[in-house]
Scaffold this active site. Structure first.
Site, PDB file in Angstrom:
ATOM      1  N   GLU A  40      21.472  13.979 -41.576  1.00  0.00           N
ATOM      2  CA  GLU A  40      21.708  13.433 -40.488  1.00  0.00           C
ATOM      3  C   GLU A  40      22.718  14.861 -39.708  1.00  0.00           C
ATOM      4  O   GLU A  40      22.818  16.089 -40.096  1.00  0.00           O
ATOM      5  CB  GLU A  40      23.041  12.812 -41.055  1.00  0.00           C
ATOM      6  N   LYS A 118      25.707   4.931 -36.723  1.00  0.00           N
ATOM      7  CA  LYS A 118      26.887   5.290 -38.721  1.00  0.00           C
ATOM      8  C   LYS A 118      28.002   4.114 -38.385  1.00  0.00           C
ATOM      9  O   LYS A 118      28.710   4.292 -37.380  1.00  0.00           O
ATOM     10  CB  LYS A 118      27.170   6.680 -38.761  1.00  0.00           C
ATOM     11  N   CYS A 156      25.502   9.589 -44.771  1.00  0.00           N
ATOM     12  CA  CYS A 156      26.491  10.545 -45.962  1.00  0.00           C
ATOM     13  C   CYS A 156      27.789   9.377 -46.159  1.00  0.00           C
ATOM     14  O   CYS A 156      26.948   8.594 -46.920  1.00  0.00           O
ATOM     15  CB  CYS A 156      27.151  11.054 -44.357  1.00  0.00           C
TER      16      CYS A 156
END
Length: 266
Positions: A40, A118, A156
């Protein structure tokens, strides 16, 4: 097919980051890789998310994404990388006040295969990602196909939410790409490895967990097979690793442990 983990040290120089991505794509292409996976914030990264992340954001048809697409096409390799996408959200002055933390999947011909905003933002350890990053307004799982296999996208902190991995697996993902800048801290390296292995074992999938390097992140990118074995792990320095993956390994793991068929709670 062959997949490359690209553990890089992105910084605040976007041109340098894009050149680094191109360098790693060239290396992976020479090794016969079909897909290279970056972390990312591949195109812009610093120790704290702040207003500069919003300022650097562009639409998905902007110059940064265009350069990534051109790089993929030039080297004939599929690319997954994290960038900052403008959200269109405006503050009281009319200026954009937040961006999306977005992954793009680009085919070897340079076409965009998928994009993923995300879902879960990292408001932990004294960080407030949500101050400058907007969560996906519709938390939709994203899958794309490449080289005869199906890939699910995670970013993440998403790794801590097993329901997302399960939804992706149920939708057909054979490989979870976890593109990260995993913040250092007490037990964080152990958590990174444990959570990545758990997502693989729970769902009978490969997990390609790719992280930025220290000091911003922890490094330790890894490819985990569908039974939870680490096939290859990187250390803390910038590096790549190219490995073989196969749908047969996914099917064999699911035949042995068909948890994906047995689960009863939704």
């Amino acid at each position: 097919m062959r997949i490359t983990l690209a553990q890089i040290d992105s910084g605040t120089d976007v041109d340098r980051n894009l050149d680094l991505i191109a360098e790693y794509c060239a290396r992976a292409a020479r090794e016969g890789s079909d897909l290279i996976v970056f972390p990312e914030y591949s195109t812009y990264e610093k120790s704290r998310v702040d207003q500069s992340f919003v300022d650097m954001a562009e639409p998905l048809d902007g110059p940064v994404a265009a350069k990534l697409q051109a790089t993929a096409a030039h080297y004939g390799i599929a690319v997954v990388a994290g960038l900052l996408e403008s959200s269109g959200e405006r503050d009281g002055s009319g200026e954009e006040d937040r961006a999306f933390n977005t992954l793009v999947a680009i085919g070897p011909d340079g076409s965009r295969l998928a994009s993923y905003r995300k879902i879960h933002l990292f408001d932990c350890q004294g960080f407030r990602e949500s101050d400058y990053i907007e969560a996906a307004p519709e938390p939709v799982p994203v899958i794309f196909s490449c080289g005869g296999m199906s890939f699910g996208l995670m970013t993440c902190y998403d790794l801590r939410f097993p329901e997302l991995a399960r939804i992706l697996a149920d939708a057909g993902a054979e490989v979870l790409l976890v593109c990260s800048s995993w913040v250092p801290g007490s037990a964080k390296t152990e958590q990174w490895a444990t959570l990545a292995k758990a997502r693989a074992i729970e769902n009978g999938v490969y997990v390609a967990a790719v992280s930025q390097t220290p000091p911003v992140s922890i490094g330790y990118s890894m490819l985990i097979d569908p039974l939870g074995t680490v096939l290859h792990g990187l250390g803390t320095e910038p590096a790549t690793a190219t490995l073989e993956i196969s749908p047969g390994a996914v099917q064999a793991a699911r035949d042995q442990f068909p948890t994906w068929r047995h689960h009863r709670l939704v």
